[in-house]
Motif scaffolding. Structure first.
Motif, PDB file in Angstrom:
ATOM      1  N   ILE A  74       0.841  -1.203   0.000  1.00 57.71           N
ATOM      2  CA  ILE A  74       0.000   0.000   0.000  1.00 57.71           C
ATOM      3  C   ILE A  74       0.873   1.248   0.000  1.00 57.71           C
ATOM      4  O   ILE A  74       0.632   2.186  -0.774  1.00 57.71           O
ATOM      5  N   VAL A  75       1.883   1.269   0.848  1.00 57.45           N
ATOM      6  CA  VAL A  75       2.774   2.437   0.914  1.00 57.45           C
ATOM      7  C   VAL A  75       3.462   2.667  -0.428  1.00 57.45           C
ATOM      8  O   VAL A  75       3.528   3.804  -0.905  1.00 57.45           O
ATOM      9  N   PRO A  96      -6.550   8.275  11.549  1.00 56.23           N
ATOM     10  CA  PRO A  96      -5.282   7.908  10.912  1.00 56.23           C
ATOM     11  C   PRO A  96      -4.156   7.602  11.909  1.00 56.23           C
ATOM     12  O   PRO A  96      -3.141   7.048  11.517  1.00 56.23           O
ATOM     13  N   VAL A  97      -4.354   7.913  13.183  1.00 58.96           N
ATOM     14  CA  VAL A  97      -3.286   7.675  14.154  1.00 58.96           C
ATOM     15  C   VAL A  97      -3.616   6.600  15.183  1.00 58.96           C
ATOM     16  O   VAL A  97      -2.886   6.435  16.153  1.00 58.96           O
ATOM     17  N   ARG A 105       3.992   3.669   8.533  1.00 60.71           N
ATOM     18  CA  ARG A 105       5.011   3.482   7.492  1.00 60.71           C
ATOM     19  C   ARG A 105       5.147   4.719   6.611  1.00 60.71           C
ATOM     20  O   ARG A 105       6.252   5.094   6.220  1.00 60.71           O
ATOM     21  N   LEU A 106       4.013   5.338   6.272  1.00 61.57           N
ATOM     22  CA  LEU A 106       4.071   6.569   5.461  1.00 61.57           C
ATOM     23  C   LEU A 106       4.812   7.680   6.197  1.00 61.57           C
ATOM     24  O   LEU A 106       5.617   8.399   5.608  1.00 61.57           O
ATOM     25  N   VAL A 112       7.976  11.028   0.883  1.00 64.10           N
ATOM     26  CA  VAL A 112       6.738  11.800   0.833  1.00 64.10           C
ATOM     27  C   VAL A 112       6.556  12.641   2.088  1.00 64.10           C
ATOM     28  O   VAL A 112       7.070  12.322   3.153  1.00 64.10           O
ATOM     29  N   GLU A 113       5.810  13.701   1.901  1.00 60.67           N
ATOM     30  CA  GLU A 113       5.335  14.517   3.015  1.00 60.67           C
ATOM     31  C   GLU A 113       3.940  13.977   3.348  1.00 60.67           C
ATOM     32  O   GLU A 113       3.175  13.637   2.449  1.00 60.67           O
TER      33      GLU A 113
END
Length: 164
Positions: A74-75, A96-97, A105-106, A112-113
């Motif tokens: 996915i990442v 999301p947290v 992982r993102l 990426v930001e």
């Protein structure tokens, strides 16, 4: 004169909340309206309709031998899409947290930001429906994937998440 470093591709991660569209935040709705290239972790969520047209990662889950194999895939797909489009939206169930391994992982990926847009987690509904103040009762949240380790020797109230 110092040149401004180029902006990294961005992944905007939105939490869809623990239930239907009525619990999706206005901030998530605004992010969906702003970002045209959209992904959802799963299309099997009661609020997914809020995202509109999006690519789901359900086929990765269906094809994987182990759930741990899905997260890196996915990442990679999100990073690739962000590099192509500059910015993509990634909607996840709940917050999301809270127990979102792809988001962890993102956040660790320097390619990426990441922008996090809050969503209500399943915890708020659990406490409400159980009639429990988790702080007053000292409830401990345990990951079902690591239950044997995290709950070993524990006493008192536990809430087990990640029971897939």
């Amino acid at each position: 004169m110092t040149a401004t470093p180029p902006r990294r591709p961005r992944v905007v991660v939105c939490g869809l909340g623990p239930a239907g569209p009525e619990l999706v935040t206005a901030a998530v709705t605004a992010a969906v309206a702003r970002v045209p290239h959209r992904f959802v972790r799963t299309t099997h969520h009661p609020a997914v309709s809020v995202v509109g047209e999006a690519t789901g990662f359900d086929p990765l889950y269906d094809a994987a031998g182990r759930i741990e194999d899905v997260y890196p895939a996915i990442v990679e797909a999100l990073v690739d899409a962000a590099e192509r489009h500059g910015e993509v939206l990634y909607a996840v169930p709940g917050s999301p947290v809270v127990a979102e391994h792809t988001v962890e992982r993102l956040l660790a990926d320097e390619r990426v930001e990441v922008e996090l847009v809050a969503g209500m987690s399943f915890l708020e509904l659990a406490w409400l429906r159980l009639g429990v103040d988790p702080v007053e009762r000292g409830v401990r949240l345990v990951d079902g994937h690591r239950f044997g380790v995290e709950a070993a020797g524990q006493r008192g109230p536990l809430l087990v998440g990640q029971c897939d």
